[in-house]
Write a protein that holds these residues in place. Structure first.
Motif, PDB file in Angstrom:
ATOM      1  N   LEU A   1       3.778   5.866  -5.595  1.00  0.00           N
ATOM      2  CA  LEU A   1       3.695   5.982  -7.055  1.00  0.00           C
ATOM      3  C   LEU A   1       2.562   6.910  -7.489  1.00  0.00           C
ATOM      4  O   LEU A   1       2.532   7.350  -8.637  1.00  0.00           O
ATOM      5  CB  LEU A   1       3.499   4.595  -7.679  1.00  0.00           C
ATOM      6  CG  LEU A   1       4.688   3.640  -7.549  1.00  0.00           C
ATOM      7  CD1 LEU A   1       4.327   2.265  -8.110  1.00  0.00           C
ATOM      8  CD2 LEU A   1       5.924   4.194  -8.250  1.00  0.00           C
ATOM      9  N   ASN A   2       1.671   7.217  -6.573  1.00  0.00           N
ATOM     10  CA  ASN A   2       0.554   8.105  -6.892  1.00  0.00           C
ATOM     11  C   ASN A   2       0.840   9.558  -6.536  1.00  0.00           C
ATOM     12  O   ASN A   2       0.531  10.468  -7.308  1.00  0.00           O
ATOM     13  CB  ASN A   2      -0.706   7.648  -6.161  1.00  0.00           C
ATOM     14  CG  ASN A   2      -1.915   8.506  -6.499  1.00  0.00           C
ATOM     15  OD1 ASN A   2      -2.303   8.612  -7.652  1.00  0.00           O
ATOM     16  ND2 ASN A   2      -2.500   9.132  -5.484  1.00  0.00           N
ATOM     17  N   ASP A   3       1.463   9.770  -5.352  1.00  0.00           N
ATOM     18  CA  ASP A   3       1.630  11.157  -4.898  1.00  0.00           C
ATOM     19  C   ASP A   3       3.072  11.559  -4.615  1.00  0.00           C
ATOM     20  O   ASP A   3       3.348  12.733  -4.346  1.00  0.00           O
ATOM     21  CB  ASP A   3       0.768  11.431  -3.664  1.00  0.00           C
ATOM     22  CG  ASP A   3       1.081  10.499  -2.488  1.00  0.00           C
ATOM     23  OD1 ASP A   3       2.227  10.012  -2.381  1.00  0.00           O
ATOM     24  OD2 ASP A   3       0.185  10.278  -1.655  1.00  0.00           O
ATOM     25  N   GLY A   4       4.014  10.599  -4.655  1.00  0.00           N
ATOM     26  CA  GLY A   4       5.414  10.938  -4.462  1.00  0.00           C
ATOM     27  C   GLY A   4       5.858  11.089  -3.029  1.00  0.00           C
ATOM     28  O   GLY A   4       7.015  11.444  -2.773  1.00  0.00           O
ATOM     29  N   PHE A   5       4.975  10.789  -2.067  1.00  0.00           N
ATOM     30  CA  PHE A   5       5.346  10.899  -0.668  1.00  0.00           C
ATOM     31  C   PHE A   5       5.679   9.530  -0.088  1.00  0.00           C
ATOM     32  O   PHE A   5       4.944   8.568  -0.281  1.00  0.00           O
ATOM     33  CB  PHE A   5       4.222  11.549   0.147  1.00  0.00           C
ATOM     34  CG  PHE A   5       4.059  13.012  -0.121  1.00  0.00           C
ATOM     35  CD1 PHE A   5       4.931  13.938   0.434  1.00  0.00           C
ATOM     36  CD2 PHE A   5       3.046  13.470  -0.956  1.00  0.00           C
ATOM     37  CE1 PHE A   5       4.793  15.294   0.167  1.00  0.00           C
ATOM     38  CE2 PHE A   5       2.899  14.819  -1.227  1.00  0.00           C
ATOM     39  CZ  PHE A   5       3.774  15.740  -0.659  1.00  0.00           C
ATOM     40  N   THR A   6       6.799   9.465   0.626  1.00  0.00           N
ATOM     41  CA  THR A   6       7.209   8.222   1.256  1.00  0.00           C
ATOM     42  C   THR A   6       6.431   8.033   2.555  1.00  0.00           C
ATOM     43  O   THR A   6       5.804   8.981   3.061  1.00  0.00           O
ATOM     44  CB  THR A   6       8.714   8.242   1.571  1.00  0.00           C
ATOM     45  OG1 THR A   6       8.944   9.134   2.685  1.00  0.00           O
ATOM     46  CG2 THR A   6       9.527   8.709   0.373  1.00  0.00           C
ATOM     47  N   PRO A   7       6.490   6.821   3.138  1.00  0.00           N
ATOM     48  CA  PRO A   7       5.815   6.619   4.424  1.00  0.00           C
ATOM     49  C   PRO A   7       6.356   7.527   5.528  1.00  0.00           C
ATOM     50  O   PRO A   7       5.672   7.775   6.526  1.00  0.00           O
ATOM     51  CB  PRO A   7       6.103   5.143   4.740  1.00  0.00           C
ATOM     52  CG  PRO A   7       6.341   4.523   3.404  1.00  0.00           C
ATOM     53  CD  PRO A   7       7.025   5.571   2.594  1.00  0.00           C
TER      54      PRO A   7
ATOM     55  N   ALA B   1       0.829  -1.205   0.000  1.00  0.00           N
ATOM     56  CA  ALA B   1       0.000   0.000   0.000  1.00  0.00           C
ATOM     57  C   ALA B   1       0.865   1.257   0.000  1.00  0.00           C
ATOM     58  O   ALA B   1       0.550   2.247  -0.677  1.00  0.00           O
ATOM     59  CB  ALA B   1      -0.935  -0.008   1.211  1.00  0.00           C
ATOM     60  N   ASP B   2       1.972   1.220   0.755  1.00  0.00           N
ATOM     61  CA  ASP B   2       2.885   2.364   0.794  1.00  0.00           C
ATOM     62  C   ASP B   2       3.514   2.612  -0.575  1.00  0.00           C
ATOM     63  O   ASP B   2       3.653   3.753  -1.018  1.00  0.00           O
ATOM     64  CB  ASP B   2       3.999   2.130   1.821  1.00  0.00           C
ATOM     65  CG  ASP B   2       3.520   2.233   3.258  1.00  0.00           C
ATOM     66  OD1 ASP B   2       2.479   2.873   3.485  1.00  0.00           O
ATOM     67  OD2 ASP B   2       4.186   1.670   4.143  1.00  0.00           O
ATOM     68  N   ILE B   3       3.927   1.527  -1.249  1.00  0.00           N
ATOM     69  CA  ILE B   3       4.545   1.656  -2.568  1.00  0.00           C
ATOM     70  C   ILE B   3       3.548   2.247  -3.553  1.00  0.00           C
ATOM     71  O   ILE B   3       3.869   3.168  -4.312  1.00  0.00           O
ATOM     72  CB  ILE B   3       5.055   0.288  -3.064  1.00  0.00           C
ATOM     73  CG1 ILE B   3       6.191  -0.207  -2.169  1.00  0.00           C
ATOM     74  CG2 ILE B   3       5.517   0.382  -4.514  1.00  0.00           C
ATOM     75  CD1 ILE B   3       6.603  -1.646  -2.453  1.00  0.00           C
ATOM     76  N   ALA B   4       2.334   1.717  -3.546  1.00  0.00           N
ATOM     77  CA  ALA B   4       1.309   2.213  -4.470  1.00  0.00           C
ATOM     78  C   ALA B   4       1.002   3.679  -4.206  1.00  0.00           C
ATOM     79  O   ALA B   4       0.819   4.470  -5.146  1.00  0.00           O
ATOM     80  CB  ALA B   4       0.046   1.369  -4.353  1.00  0.00           C
TER      81      ALA B   4
ATOM     82  N   MET C   1      12.628  10.854 -10.685  1.00  0.00           N
ATOM     83  CA  MET C   1      11.489  10.098 -10.168  1.00  0.00           C
ATOM     84  C   MET C   1      10.223  10.953 -10.122  1.00  0.00           C
ATOM     85  O   MET C   1       9.110  10.426 -10.165  1.00  0.00           O
ATOM     86  CB  MET C   1      11.822   9.553  -8.774  1.00  0.00           C
ATOM     87  CG  MET C   1      10.879   8.465  -8.301  1.00  0.00           C
ATOM     88  SD  MET C   1      10.963   6.991  -9.348  1.00  0.00           S
ATOM     89  CE  MET C   1       9.431   6.171  -8.888  1.00  0.00           C
ATOM     90  N   VAL C   2      10.373  12.264 -10.053  1.00  0.00           N
ATOM     91  CA  VAL C   2       9.202  13.150 -10.046  1.00  0.00           C
ATOM     92  C   VAL C   2       8.395  12.947 -11.321  1.00  0.00           C
ATOM     93  O   VAL C   2       7.159  12.823 -11.288  1.00  0.00           O
ATOM     94  CB  VAL C   2       9.638  14.616  -9.906  1.00  0.00           C
ATOM     95  CG1 VAL C   2       8.440  15.551 -10.089  1.00  0.00           C
ATOM     96  CG2 VAL C   2      10.287  14.851  -8.551  1.00  0.00           C
TER      97      VAL C   2
END
Length: 296
Positions: free
Chosen positions: A252-258, A246-249, A267-268
């Protein structure tokens, strides 16, 4: 002595002929694509998954400007600096006069309509694994994109890497029709593998390379030096990337890490692409990454 010289010449010519045959360009012909009808709507998803705008739009382009594939971005490497060409629909400066067969030939064989080898800075080694229906859909979407009359700039590659025919020999070592991650995968993991290995070409950045610039498939997704010469690109194997699926997905959607850090660098642009895909595809990529063998 004369006989030895003649034999040496014959062997040399035979070796040269064999090399020319082995490295000759291979084309996809229209008959191989008969029956394929592209769907522009489906092709848009392929466009974003394949990351076309990340390299061929202008540096820092956002929103609608990312659909103007005028090229110009520069990519440094150990072999020289490669400059992304204009691949817009302009018939003179772009690829607007190409056929579907020429488009597929470029994407899967790395060959131009004129029979020249493209440098593998263009990730045709990954696109080779793409389904041709997806490429037909992508080409249909391509026809909807704006044209740009910006001329392509030459690559800055010196001898001997400037010898294009030598890329044919490189292809013999590095072109593969097989996915790297094999074995029993769930449907979701298989979808993630297709997106990651064939379209998004994640390994191009996240896998180390050998002395000739080929991906080290034995160290798949274990991280690599940054081509810019600054820092490293992180490993994505589950022993090194310990985020949940879920964190990875979400990343990939918003660019924020856990940890509430944010993506940077190239990567942006990748995340802008991934955010255009359905949530199911981002979750599939996450499932694939969790199925990678650990870096031991």
């Amino acid at each position: 002595m004369r006989r030895l010289i003649v034999i040496a010449l014959v062997l040399g010519l035979a070796t040269l002929a064999a090399g020319l045959i082995a490295t000759r360009p291979s084309f996809v012909h229209g008959t191989e694509l008969a029956g394929l009808t592209g769907d522009a709507g489906a092709g848009e998803a392929v466009f974003w998954a394949a990351g076309c705008a990340s390299c061929h739009a202008a540096e820092g382009a956002t929103d609608a400007a990312r659909l103007v594939l005028a090229g110009g971005q520069r990519f440094a490497s150990d072999f020289g600096t490669f400059v992304a060409p204009n691949i817009s629909t302009d018939p003179v400066h772009g690829i607007g006069d190409w056929t579907l067969a020429q488009f597929v030939t470029a994407l899967q064989n790395g060959i131009s309509p004129e029979g020249r080898h493209y440098y593998p800075a263009f990730p045709y080694t990954a696109y080779r694994l793409a389904e041709r229906q997806d490429l037909a859909d992508l080409w249909a979407f391509w026809q909807t994109l704006p044209a740009s009359d910006t001329p392509s700039l030459p690559h800055e590659v010196g001898f001997p890497f400037s010898i294009r025919r030598a890329v044919g020999a490189w292809n013999l070592l590095n072109l593969s029709d097989e996915f790297v991650v094999a074995g029993d995968l769930t449907e979701q993991q298989a979808r993630g593998r297709y997106l990651s290995e064939a379209l998004a070409h994640c390994a191009e950045c996240h896998t180390p390379r050998d002395a000739l610039g080929g991906l080290d498939r034995s160290a798949w997704m274990t991280g690599a030096p940054n081509p810019s010469g600054s820092g490293t690109i992180p490993a994505l194997t589950p022993d090194r990337l310990r985020w949940s699926e879920a964190d990875i997905a979400a990343y990939l959607n918003d660019g924020f890490t856990p940890d509430f850090d944010s993506a940077g660098g190239h990567m942006v642009s990748v995340i802008r692409n991934m955010a255009m895909l359905p949530e199911a595809d981002r979750l599939a990529i996450a499932a694939y990454l969790k199925a990678l063998p650990s870096d031991e």
